[in-house]
Write a protein that holds these residues in place. Structure first.
Motif, PDB file in Angstrom:
ATOM      1  N   ASN A   4       0.848  -1.196   0.000  1.00 32.72           N
ATOM      2  CA  ASN A   4       0.000   0.000   0.000  1.00 32.72           C
ATOM      3  C   ASN A   4       0.882   1.245   0.000  1.00 32.72           C
ATOM      4  N   ARG A   5       1.146   1.765  -1.189  1.00 30.47           N
ATOM      5  CA  ARG A   5       2.046   2.904  -1.332  1.00 30.47           C
ATOM      6  C   ARG A   5       1.415   4.208  -0.842  1.00 30.47           C
ATOM      7  N   ASP A   6       0.079   4.270  -0.772  1.00 35.68           N
ATOM      8  CA  ASP A   6      -0.596   5.484  -0.303  1.00 35.68           C
ATOM      9  C   ASP A   6      -0.226   5.827   1.140  1.00 35.68           C
ATOM     10  N   VAL A   7       0.126   4.824   1.923  1.00 38.02           N
ATOM     11  CA  VAL A   7       0.482   5.074   3.323  1.00 38.02           C
ATOM     12  C   VAL A   7       1.685   6.013   3.399  1.00 38.02           C
ATOM     13  N   TYR A   8       2.572   5.917   2.422  1.00 37.67           N
ATOM     14  CA  TYR A   8       3.747   6.792   2.429  1.00 37.67           C
ATOM     15  C   TYR A   8       3.357   8.262   2.290  1.00 37.67           C
ATOM     16  N   TYR A   9       2.323   8.530   1.531  1.00 38.15           N
ATOM     17  CA  TYR A   9       1.847   9.920   1.417  1.00 38.15           C
ATOM     18  C   TYR A   9       1.394  10.420   2.789  1.00 38.15           C
ATOM     19  N   LEU A  10       0.618   9.609   3.476  1.00 40.44           N
ATOM     20  CA  LEU A  10       0.120   9.999   4.794  1.00 40.44           C
ATOM     21  C   LEU A  10       1.272  10.168   5.782  1.00 40.44           C
ATOM     22  N   MET A  11       2.273   9.303   5.677  1.00 43.56           N
ATOM     23  CA  MET A  11       3.451   9.443   6.529  1.00 43.56           C
ATOM     24  C   MET A  11       4.183  10.748   6.220  1.00 43.56           C
ATOM     25  N   GLY A  12       4.269  11.086   4.932  1.00 43.44           N
ATOM     26  CA  GLY A  12       4.914  12.332   4.551  1.00 43.44           C
ATOM     27  C   GLY A  12       4.233  13.535   5.181  1.00 43.44           C
ATOM     28  N   LEU A  13       2.910  13.525   5.178  1.00 37.62           N
ATOM     29  CA  LEU A  13       2.173  14.622   5.811  1.00 37.62           C
ATOM     30  C   LEU A  13       2.513  14.731   7.292  1.00 37.62           C
ATOM     31  N   SER A  14       2.572  13.591   7.961  1.00 37.28           N
ATOM     32  CA  SER A  14       2.880  13.595   9.394  1.00 37.28           C
ATOM     33  C   SER A  14       4.299  14.087   9.649  1.00 37.28           C
ATOM     34  N   TYR A  15       5.239  13.617   8.840  1.00 42.87           N
ATOM     35  CA  TYR A  15       6.616  14.095   8.999  1.00 42.87           C
ATOM     36  C   TYR A  15       6.691  15.608   8.793  1.00 42.87           C
ATOM     37  N   GLN A  16       5.963  16.122   7.815  1.00 40.81           N
ATOM     38  CA  GLN A  16       5.962  17.577   7.596  1.00 40.81           C
ATOM     39  C   GLN A  16       5.398  18.313   8.801  1.00 40.81           C
ATOM     40  N   GLN A  17       4.329  17.788   9.374  1.00 37.61           N
ATOM     41  CA  GLN A  17       3.746  18.427  10.552  1.00 37.61           C
ATOM     42  C   GLN A  17       4.735  18.455  11.713  1.00 37.61           C
ATOM     43  N   LEU A  18       5.621  17.463  11.749  1.00 37.31           N
ATOM     44  CA  LEU A  18       6.635  17.418  12.802  1.00 37.31           C
ATOM     45  C   LEU A  18       7.862  18.253  12.461  1.00 37.31           C
ATOM     46  N   GLY A  19       7.895  18.816  11.239  1.00 34.87           N
ATOM     47  CA  GLY A  19       9.029  19.618  10.825  1.00 34.87           C
ATOM     48  C   GLY A  19      10.199  18.806  10.299  1.00 34.87           C
ATOM     49  N   HIS A  20       9.958  17.562   9.924  1.00 31.12           N
ATOM     50  CA  HIS A  20      11.002  16.664   9.421  1.00 31.12           C
ATOM     51  C   HIS A  20      10.910  16.599   7.896  1.00 31.12           C
ATOM     52  N   SER A  21      11.395  17.636   7.255  1.00 32.06           N
ATOM     53  CA  SER A  21      11.251  17.752   5.800  1.00 32.06           C
ATOM     54  C   SER A  21      11.949  16.641   5.027  1.00 32.06           C
ATOM     55  N   GLU A  22      13.153  16.263   5.453  1.00 32.09           N
ATOM     56  CA  GLU A  22      13.891  15.202   4.736  1.00 32.09           C
ATOM     57  C   GLU A  22      13.134  13.881   4.800  1.00 32.09           C
ATOM     58  N   GLN A  23      12.617  13.536   5.978  1.00 36.22           N
ATOM     59  CA  GLN A  23      11.863  12.294   6.117  1.00 36.22           C
ATOM     60  C   GLN A  23      10.553  12.365   5.330  1.00 36.22           C
ATOM     61  N   ALA A  24       9.940  13.536   5.323  1.00 35.93           N
ATOM     62  CA  ALA A  24       8.716  13.721   4.538  1.00 35.93           C
ATOM     63  C   ALA A  24       9.013  13.499   3.065  1.00 35.93           C
ATOM     64  N   LEU A  25      10.099  14.063   2.595  1.00 38.15           N
ATOM     65  CA  LEU A  25      10.489  13.905   1.195  1.00 38.15           C
ATOM     66  C   LEU A  25      10.711  12.433   0.858  1.00 38.15           C
TER      67      LEU A  25
END
Length: 105
Positions: A53-74
């Motif tokens: 399920n590759r869509d989960v990565y999109y949701l994880m990216g959003l969460s990482y961005q909310q935490l201020g972790h841009s590299e992990q979000a990317l």
């Protein structure tokens, strides 16, 4: 008592185990989580159960961005290569790459 006069044992009631949560259950819990960290934990469980399920990565990216972790979000957005969120994830990749490039200059 039974007709023979002996006491009948009470019926055995076995507790049914809670049904295991599915990947979709974890995704729903993540979407409704109160914090980005709690959401990430749910998304990681969803991936463990359904790695395709590759869509989960999109949701994880959003969460990482909310935490201020841009590299992990990317990194997370880059892994969303198929599914309903793949095109929006690609847009996030482009935007974050520009932002990160600016911040390094």
């Amino acid at each position: 008592k039974t007709s023979s006069g002996s006491a009948q044992a009470p019926p055995v009631v076995t507790a049914q185990p809670e049904p295991a949560l599915t990947a979709e259950d974890h995704i729903k819990l993540g979407v409704n989580a109160k914090t980005p960290s709690a959401a990430l934990a749910e998304y990681q469980q969803a991936l463990r159960l359904d790695p395709a399920n590759r869509d989960v990565y999109y949701l994880m990216g959003l969460s990482y961005q909310q935490l201020g972790h841009s590299e992990q979000a990317l990194d997370a957005y880059r892994q969303c290569t198929s599914g309903k969120y793949s095109s929006v994830a690609a847009q996030h990749v482009k935007r974050l790459e520009k932002e990160l490039k600016k911040s390094k200059n």
